[in-house]
Motif scaffolding. Structure first.
Motif, PDB file in Angstrom:
ATOM      1  N   LEU A 100       0.824  -1.212   0.000  1.00  0.00           N
ATOM      2  CA  LEU A 100       0.000   0.000   0.000  1.00  0.00           C
ATOM      3  C   LEU A 100       0.863   1.270   0.000  1.00  0.00           C
ATOM      4  N   GLU A 101       2.145   1.105   0.403  1.00  0.00           N
ATOM      5  CA  GLU A 101       3.013   2.290   0.424  1.00  0.00           C
ATOM      6  C   GLU A 101       3.495   2.655  -0.972  1.00  0.00           C
ATOM      7  N   GLU A 102       3.342   1.704  -1.882  1.00  0.00           N
ATOM      8  CA  GLU A 102       3.791   1.979  -3.244  1.00  0.00           C
ATOM      9  C   GLU A 102       2.789   2.931  -3.916  1.00  0.00           C
ATOM     10  N   VAL A 103       3.338   3.983  -4.499  1.00  0.00           N
ATOM     11  CA  VAL A 103       2.439   4.941  -5.160  1.00  0.00           C
ATOM     12  C   VAL A 103       2.263   4.537  -6.623  1.00  0.00           C
ATOM     13  N   ILE A 104       1.007   4.346  -7.009  1.00  0.00           N
ATOM     14  CA  ILE A 104       0.733   4.006  -8.408  1.00  0.00           C
ATOM     15  C   ILE A 104       0.477   5.314  -9.145  1.00  0.00           C
ATOM     16  N   GLU A 105       1.272   5.543 -10.158  1.00  0.00           N
ATOM     17  CA  GLU A 105       1.134   6.813 -10.866  1.00  0.00           C
ATOM     18  C   GLU A 105      -0.081   6.807 -11.777  1.00  0.00           C
ATOM     19  N   ALA A 106      -0.566   8.015 -12.029  1.00  0.00           N
ATOM     20  CA  ALA A 106      -1.752   8.142 -12.888  1.00  0.00           C
ATOM     21  C   ALA A 106      -1.437   7.560 -14.260  1.00  0.00           C
TER      22      ALA A 106
END
Lengths: 152, 225
Positions: B195-201
């Motif tokens: 969940l800490e991984e940021v998924i880019e737009a």
């Protein structure tokens, strides 16, 4: 034209319940209209929507499907499947302009001969109210859908 | 698989009204499984159209054909003799199949008999639910095998919006919040750190008509090479 209209009623009925009831109606000498033509099936779960449509294409004025009472199906849920399919076929008949009222589902137990006689009377009355199936009075078509191949 | 639903009867009947001989072409793969465009459903539609034509005093003839898949040229060839006899064809395949059929037989009008709805799964007898939007940028490894693009009405990529309540979605109280499901799935498999991984737009600029070539087929050899 000018002939007296005698409705043709097709009944697709289950051997375990309704057919036994119809048989008993004969033994009991119950009176009901002679307009009904019976096709005995092992279970109304065998009834497919295409059979119902083809029956009307062939000129049946009304069609009745009759299986066991709910919960009494020899194959557990064949009559429930038939109930759903008949309901679906009614919408298809409404869509094409023939009217879903020409088709009805019944649940008649093996010992319920009077109910069978009443069901036939009901459908005969309805056939008279609705009038002849207009498809049965049209000229035979040059070609038909190749549905026979589908059945093979 | 691809899920579709049959078009309203009146729409199909109106589209076919100008043609005398009409072939209803079924597809034996995805749309047959979702009980929409298989051989049996094509037979039902043909019978309905036939009766409606008779009732309307229209001289029309409807026949049924079926191929294994309408998204493969080899299978489409089988329809050739039947299409040659027809004035128009109603394809019961998904949008891809309808287009490929129309491309294979460009001289015959091809009409669609179904609305293609989504890529989904068979969740129960007679029930199909959407699982994939074919967005070409799969995040399922991060999100515990639950797609936030297909299952979250807002397509939230990094956690739930403020509308989730008791694990349900604000758009429909019957619908699970996709991000609640994602959280539970990651928790079960000990991967909450995902969940800490940021998924880019998503960069939508590459969403051009798709084309994909298998690496083993990149180079085409001629017979004498």
């Amino acid at each position: 034209m000018g002939e007296k209209y005698e409705p043709k009623i097709l009944a697709l009925i289950c051997t375990y319940c309704t057919y036994t009831a119809a048989d008993m109606a004969g033994s009991m000498r119950l009176q009901y209209p002679p307009n009904v033509r019976v096709i005995k099936l092992l279970c109304t779960g065998k009834v497919d929507v295409i059979y119902l449509l083809e029956a009307f294409k062939a000129g049946a004025d009304v069609v009745m499907v009759s299986g066991c009472e709910i919960g009494d199906c020899h194959f557990l849920e064949g009559n429930l499947r038939a109930k759903e399919r008949v309901a679906h076929a009614k919408t298809l008949l409404d869509d094409l302009g023939l009217g879903g009222d020409r088709l009805e589902m019944f649940h008649i137990g093996a010992s319920d001969a009077p109910k069978w006689a009443e069901a036939v009377k009901l459908m005969t009355r309805r056939a008279h109210e609705l009038g002849p199936n207009p498809l049965g009075r049209k000229k035979p078509r040059a070609a038909q859908t190749n549905i026979e191949e589908l059945r093979a | 698989m691809i899920v579709a639903e049959r078009k309203p009867f009146d729409e199909i009947a109106a589209a076919t009204s100008g043609f005398r001989k009409v072939l209803v072409a079924a597809c034996g793969t995805c749309v047959a499984v979702c009980l929409t465009g298989g051989e049996k459903e094509a037979g039902i539609l043909a019978a309905q159209l036939d009766m409606a034509a008779t009732l309307g005093d229209r001289e029309q003839v409807f026949s049924v054909g079926c191929v294994e898949r309408q998204c493969d040229r080899e299978f489409l060839e089988e329809l050739g003799p039947q299409i040659a006899e027809a004035d128009a064809v109603i394809s019961m395949a998904c949008g891809a199949g309808i287009q490929f059929l129309a491309e294979a037989y460009p001289d015959t009008p091809v009409l669609s008999g179904v609305n293609t709805t989504f890529i989904g799964v068979n969740e129960d007898v007679g029930v199909w639910t959407e699982r994939c939007r074919s967005c070409r940028d799969c995040v399922l490894s991060i999100t515990g095998g639950v797609c936030p693009i297909a299952l979250c009405p807002k397509g939230m990529l990094n956690g739930p919006c403020g509308g989730a309540d008791q694990g349900k979605c604000e758009t429909d109280r019957e619908r699970d919040c996709a991000w609640s499901v994602i959280y539970r799935r990651l928790e079960n498999t000990g991967r909450l750190a995902n969940l800490e991984e940021v998924i880019e737009a998503r960069d939508h600029r590459d969403l051009l008509p798709g084309r994909q070539v298998h690496p083993a087929y990149q180079r085409r050899y001629s017979a004498h090479e």
